[in-house]
Write an enzyme that holds these catalytic residues in place. Sequence first.
Site, PDB file in Angstrom:
ATOM      1  N   GLU A 225       0.827  -1.217   0.000  1.00 43.87           N
ATOM      2  CA  GLU A 225       0.000   0.000   0.000  1.00 43.87           C
ATOM      3  C   GLU A 225       0.859   1.264   0.000  1.00 43.87           C
ATOM      4  OE1 GLU A 225      -2.893   0.938  -0.479  1.00 43.87           O
ATOM      5  OE2 GLU A 225      -3.946   1.906   1.175  1.00 43.87           O
TER       6      GLU A 225
ATOM      7  N   THR B 250      -5.284  10.381  -4.624  1.00 50.70           N
ATOM      8  CA  THR B 250      -5.172  10.567  -3.177  1.00 50.70           C
ATOM      9  C   THR B 250      -4.213  11.704  -2.848  1.00 50.70           C
ATOM     10  OG1 THR B 250      -5.621   8.228  -2.858  1.00 50.70           O
ATOM     11  CG2 THR B 250      -4.643   9.372  -1.008  1.00 50.70           C
TER      12      THR B 250
END
Lengths: 314, 314
Positions: free
Chosen positions: B132, B184
């Site tokens: 991630e 993001t």
Amino acid sequence: MAFTRAEAFAPASMGNVGIGFDILGLAFQEPGDIVEVELCDQPGAVMHSIEGDGGILPLDANKNTASVAANAYLRQIGAKQGVSIRLCKQLPLGSGMGSSAASAVAAVVATNALFGSPLSRQELLSACMEGEALVSGYHADNVAPCLLGGITLICGTEAAQIYQLPIPGNLHLALVTANVSVPTSQARAVLPTTIPLKAMVAQTAGVACLIDALYRGDVKQMAAAMELDGVVEPARTHLIPMLKEIRTAAKAAGALSVVISGAGPTLCAVCDDAEVAKEVAQVMELVYKQAQLACVARCTQVDREGAQVLSLHE
Amino acid sequence: MAFTRAEAFAPASMGNVGIGFDILGLAFQEPGDIVEVELCDQPGAVMHSIEGDGGILPLDANKNTASVAANAYLRQIGAKQGVSIRLCKQLPLGSGMGSSAASAVAAVVATNALFGSPLSRQELLSACMEGEALVSGYHADNVAPCLLGGITLICGTEAAQIYQLPIPGNLHLALVTANVSVPTSQARAVLPTTIPLKAMVAQTAGVACLIDALYRGDVKQMAAAMELDGVVEPARTHLIPMLKEIRTAAKAAGALSVVISGAGPTLCAVCDDAEVAKEVAQVMELVYKQAQLACVARCTQVDREGAQVLSLHE
């Protein structure tokens, strides 16, 4: 309904509960203030006498939290008669233990009993807050736990915005109050007006962890979460005598954590055993005594009932 | 231990859950990514193929979250053999539904199964987070719910700092994902670096209210608390197409609240009834369609299991 005299007790309380600045409150079983009210034909509330305050608190009905709160209550129910208030202060003033809230709550609960209890506990909140507002601003951090008991989450100034949280069974508290004054106004003035976004994330995590711990009855996690405050305590540390030393000594004696009660100077040690709490109270007292600082140490638990009517006379 | 091929599913997830910026996550039952791994004699993880990404994701093993996470896992167990990864993307990229986390988690869970499951679910967390980290930073907002299922409180990057929260029984979710990209990094760049202390107080109150609601199984209070975010959503509103219109329409159709899923653009409507959630999904889709904006609408619930091994071959 023909009562002439009523007496009520309202407990001490801790605003913040460590991490929960301005949103959490916790009622202590002791100490607490006692208020006796007597019915008068004259409308409004007057202060008859005050004991235990060392002569500091005002007898002027417009300046005492007890009479201001009682007056707000009398207006709320549209009373034609009034009350004369005898206030017996058992809480130290300016100690971070909700002294002004306890006087206001005891006065309102006693007066409500005197008039035959026309209002529910929740309906008494706003009158109590009017009294508290006189010295601490219009908020329920201390008033809510003092009035309702337990550990309260305060999301606003309405009764519907106040939630009772579960109380872990084996929660024991040791308190120590150094004989120094920390006015709430000063304790508020030292706070930062803005904080980093990262600090908000840490603070929300700590609060979430605390609520989670309360629901799971996990005193260890509760205690650890209470100490995660990275915003308010660091700003106030210099106002609280020997916070670090007290914390170290209390933990060595078995306390799980130590936080400032409200705006201080009272410090609250969280323990999961009554005997340990007793020892922690002694150890904290000793730290201050060795530094020649007068203090009072106490052991208590969470009060589950809130303010109580002690007697009611026809 | 002599497995040659394993396949795992990892669900979509929502970071933040409205008010809980960077500390809460929630796993959706669907959609999710599927990863198949095949044992190789060569050490390390390689990408064999990717389906469903429109050719966007890299096959370079150092640049794909699935292979980076699998590699971290292989190092963790000291494997001498490696894996070849087939990634079947079912999650939209950059949609606020934890796409990168799902690929990483599915790869790690499949690889762990392939090697005979030497590690527990909790022990897989760090390898998943390494994957991630490649695209979203080293945090567990999506990885934790995706790996463990449910609603998770994330107080740090260690498995011991992650708590499973209760899931209200009648919680139904409607999702709509507009066909726009909200990276993001951009969604983080618009956030304030500092906030007023008062905003912190409101945010902690909202989070406390949400955790309280989860424990009491109160979907209405949960939904209301989720919408109390006064810091992150206001800063991101302009990045999310028609947030206000979608919220108004969803509520008119019976939704209790609407929040941004993760960094968006996916919007999540909270409902307490399956039929209502279906209608809310349709209504949200219609708002975007009438504005000529392509979108996908879905109904789902909270996934309670987390990533699952689908098949295991000797």
